[in-house]
Design a protein around this motif. Structure first.
Motif, mmCIF file in Angstrom:
data_model
loop_
_atom_site.group_PDB
_atom_site.id
_atom_site.type_symbol
_atom_site.label_atom_id
_atom_site.label_comp_id
_atom_site.label_asym_id
_atom_site.label_seq_id
_atom_site.Cartn_x
_atom_site.Cartn_y
_atom_site.Cartn_z
ATOM 1 N N GLY A 47 0.846 -1.132 0.017
ATOM 2 C CA GLY A 47 -0.001 -0.002 -0.071
ATOM 3 C C GLY A 47 0.714 1.312 -0.158
ATOM 4 O O GLY A 47 2.114 1.036 0.337
ATOM 5 N N PHE A 48 0.066 2.466 -0.299
ATOM 6 C CA PHE A 48 1.141 3.646 -0.397
ATOM 7 C C PHE A 48 0.190 4.769 0.076
ATOM 8 O O PHE A 48 0.858 5.553 0.932
ATOM 9 N N CYS A 49 -1.165 4.940 -0.291
ATOM 10 C CA CYS A 49 -1.570 6.218 0.175
ATOM 11 C C CYS A 49 -2.634 5.874 1.454
ATOM 12 O O CYS A 49 -2.960 7.080 1.978
ATOM 13 N N LEU A 50 -3.262 4.800 1.377
ATOM 14 C CA LEU A 50 -4.218 4.486 2.509
ATOM 15 C C LEU A 50 -5.404 4.921 2.402
ATOM 16 O O LEU A 50 -6.091 5.408 3.619
ATOM 17 N N GLY A 72 -7.213 5.160 -0.562
ATOM 18 C CA GLY A 72 -8.097 4.706 -1.804
ATOM 19 C C GLY A 72 -7.735 5.476 -3.114
ATOM 20 O O GLY A 72 -8.422 5.334 -4.152
ATOM 21 N N ALA A 73 -6.678 6.109 -3.157
ATOM 22 C CA ALA A 73 -6.268 7.041 -4.326
ATOM 23 C C ALA A 73 -5.168 6.179 -5.463
ATOM 24 O O ALA A 73 -5.250 6.456 -6.389
ATOM 25 N N CYS A 74 -4.411 5.521 -4.562
ATOM 26 C CA CYS A 74 -3.233 5.014 -5.489
ATOM 27 C C CYS A 74 -3.515 3.625 -6.060
ATOM 28 O O CYS A 74 -2.879 3.087 -7.114
ATOM 29 N N GLN A 75 -4.198 2.582 -5.599
ATOM 30 C CA GLN A 75 -4.779 1.452 -5.962
ATOM 31 C C GLN A 75 -3.468 0.373 -5.619
ATOM 32 O O GLN A 75 -3.522 -0.728 -6.305
ATOM 33 N N ASP A 76 -2.688 0.725 -5.002
ATOM 34 C CA ASP A 76 -1.346 -0.116 -4.652
ATOM 35 C C ASP A 76 -1.787 -1.560 -3.621
ATOM 36 O O ASP A 76 -0.919 -2.470 -3.705
ATOM 37 N N CYS A 77 -2.960 -1.347 -3.233
ATOM 38 C CA CYS A 77 -3.314 -2.381 -2.071
ATOM 39 C C CYS A 77 -4.298 -3.552 -2.417
ATOM 40 O O CYS A 77 -4.799 -4.019 -1.582
ATOM 41 N N ARG A 118 -9.701 -3.737 -2.204
ATOM 42 C CA ARG A 118 -8.790 -2.532 -1.998
ATOM 43 C C ARG A 118 -8.698 -2.606 -0.644
ATOM 44 O O ARG A 118 -9.422 -2.409 0.386
ATOM 45 N N CYS A 166 -6.952 -0.976 1.840
ATOM 46 C CA CYS A 166 -6.846 -0.184 2.778
ATOM 47 C C CYS A 166 -8.284 0.396 3.017
ATOM 48 O O CYS A 166 -8.414 1.571 3.731
HETATM 49 S S1 FES Z 1 -3.212 2.015 -0.489
HETATM 50 FE FE1 FES Z 1 -3.703 3.444 -1.946
HETATM 51 S S2 FES Z 1 -5.483 2.816 -2.433
HETATM 52 FE FE2 FES Z 1 -5.224 1.443 -1.055
#
Ligand code: FES
Lengths: 99, 441
Positions: free
Chosen positions: A56-59, A61-66, A77, A79
């Motif tokens: 994860g990266f942004c926590l 809901g914006a980066c979609q890394d998780c 998702r 986070c």
């Molecule tokens: S950590 Fe960025 S969308 Fe979940």
């Protein structure tokens, strides 16, 4: 196993059992799926386009890394998904699923 | 009754909805959070027990007031609250929210901001987060992002998050500010003139960081278990850590404004493309913008902007709003403060030149700085062309975290000003959606 995240407060919530990649894990009521996994593990999933792992990266809901998966093939998702008792999660897409 | 849709339930969205309700309307409020408050006044899930004083410090009173106003409107049915919902497209007066379609006559966008990021070699690793993420983890979940944390970047969040982590008992290894003390002094005077109390609070927080804080830093790379950096004298330093939080102030979340037809102009002050609006937030017929999604002015200003946007909407519907001049005066003062702050903590363009070709630029798809430079050599220094050639800005975050750096890198590579390479156009979906939500289109 030590996790990436460290609990500092609000630790007297009820435990919630779930599974990740077939392994039994425990989070706390009110955890997001990301918190529950990363307090017990150091990452969520392998990266699709590189050798590293991702946590994860942004926590927000914006980066979609998780994005991870449920055993039934639903992508979630981590986070912004609340942990629920008995969740069966996978860090990689189940066999036969397009990433 | 006129159908007004408000997107976002942070300080701007809440104050906008409150005004509309007072004027007898029943707005629909779509918000990604489970509970209203936005990012800055984000609330933990039910069952958490820390009081607002613990979560929001000096801003607890404001948080309480906003939460109470909104919860009361929801309880009495005065707003139609759609929590945990994302607008992924807007077309012809219809907002697409998953499989739902919300038709509306007027639209108020209070979409907020995300951290503004500059790529650092190794930033794709697990354990590297945004400063906003470090704060959300602490506030909404009661966790620290690691045991030995390096916070790096610049802007008000850097000091704030570091102070909050220390107060909560987290291990902070270093706070690395890429802004020099001279830059901060240059902006600091204007900040103190416009909002002396807020400026003093920021300086007091900085003092609490003591020797952990370093100004005028350059980040070299993030390795497996350490951050490699250079201090203000150019000396190489290594700080061992197991987590990193990065952020260079904020980036306005403008994708929906783009889809709704707003025009954009380059802002030198904020070093980004921002929507064009009148002082009340009017950005087009029936379109109003408020809060950090329009200008990065912060939470207090967002409350004022939300009220102004609602006033603009009401005026356009024929309702007078006598307090508009007072709100406009307040908005102007907030604007002076924020512009000075943007000057104090600027976009650190220069280190981009030193980024090696092997550094990852797009975290989503692992596209490197070298691939992007090659695409610019091949196709010319134009953001949208580089995007289609190199897939920059096409990953799952929709370019949120790479596009400002990508545009600046292209510009620097070609010897142009950043605005000369153009603006990446927004395209739906603004968030990834399950395919069945799109099928009926
Ligand atoms: S950590 Fe960025 S969308 Fe979940």
């Amino acid at each position: 196993m030590t996790g990436q995240l460290v609990r500092l407060a609000e630790t007297d919530r009820a435990p919630v059992a779930f599974r990740l990649d077939g392994r039994d894990m425990t989070g706390l009521q009110g955890d997001t799926v990301l918190t529950a996994i990363l307090t017990g593990a150091d990452s969520l999933r392998p990266a699709e386009f590189g050798p590293e792992r991702r946590a994860g990266f942004c926590l927000m809901g914006a980066c979609q890394d998780c994005w991870i998966w449920a055993e039934d093939g639903v992508r979630l998702r981590a986070c912004s998904t609340p942990l629920a008792p008995g969740m069966r999660l996978l860090s990689e897409a189940p066999d036969g699923w397009p990433a | 009754m006129t159908r007004v849709l408000v997107v976002g339930a942070g300080p701007a969205g809440i104050r906008a909805a409150e005004r509309l309700v007072r004027a007898g309307l029943r707005p629909i409020v779509v918000d990604e959070g489970a509970r209203a408050g936005g990012q800055i006044y984000r609330r933990p899930p039910e069952g958490f027990s820390r009081p607002p004083e613990k979560l929001y410090g000096s801003e607890a009173g404001k948080a309480r007031a906003l939460h109470a106003v909104f919860d009361a409107m929801v309880a009495s049915g005065q707003v139609d609250h759609r929590p945990q919902a994302s607008v992924h497209a807007i077309r012809d007066g219809v907002a697409h929210v998953g499989a739902q379609r919300i038709a509306h006559d007027r639209l108020i966008l209070a979409t907020g901001a995300t951290d503004r990021l500059v790529p650092v070699e190794g930033w794709q690793r697990a354990g590297v987060f945004t400063l906003g993420a470090a704060q959300i983890a602490l506030k909404a979940q009661g966790v620290a992002i690691g045991r030995r944390i390096v916070l790096a970047g610049s802007g008000p969040l850097l000091t704030l998050v570091a102070t909050q982590l220390l107060a909560a008992g987290a291990g902070v290894a270093a706070v690395l500010d890429t802004a020099t003390l001279a830059q901060q002094a240059g902006g600091g005077g204007g900040m103190a003139l416009a909002r002396p109390a807020v400026t003093a609070r920021g300086l007091a927080m900085r003092a609490r960081l003591g020797r952990l804080y370093h100004a005028g830093v350059r980040l070299d790379r993030i390795a497996e278990d350490a951050v490699h950096w250079r201090d203000a004298k150019g000396q190489a330093q290594v700080t061992p850590c197991d987590a990193v939080a990065l952020g260079w102030h904020l980036r306005a979340e403008t994708q929906l404004a783009d889809l709704a037809g707003a025009r954009f102009a380059w802002s030198d002050t904020w070093a980004q493309w921002l929507p064009v609006a009148d002082p009340m937030g009017r950005a087009g017929p029936g379109l109003y913008l408020a809060g950090d999604g329009l200008r990065i002015l912060g939470a207090d200003s967002a409350e004022t902007a939300g009220a102004l946007a609602a006033n603009a909407c009401l005026n356009d519907l024929g309702t007078a709003t006598p307090d508009t001049p007072r709100l406009l005066r307040r908005a102007r003062r907030m604007h002076r403060f924020a512009a000075a702050m943007a000057q104090a903590f600027p976009w650190p363009g220069v280190p981009l030149d030193a980024l090696p070709d092997t550094a990852v630029l797009c975290r989503c798809e692992g596209i490197t700085v070298g691939q992007m430079r090659a695409a610019a050599d091949h196709g010319g220094a134009e953001a949208n062309r580089v995007k289609s050639l190199g897939r920059i800005g096409m990953g799952r975050c929709q370019g949120r975290y790479c596009q400002l750096a990508a545009a600046d890198l292209i510009a620097r590579h070609a010897g142009l000003a950043p605005q000369a390479v153009g603006r990446l156009r927004g395209q739906p979906p603004a968030r990834p959606v399950p395919i069945d939500a799109l099928l009926e289109d």
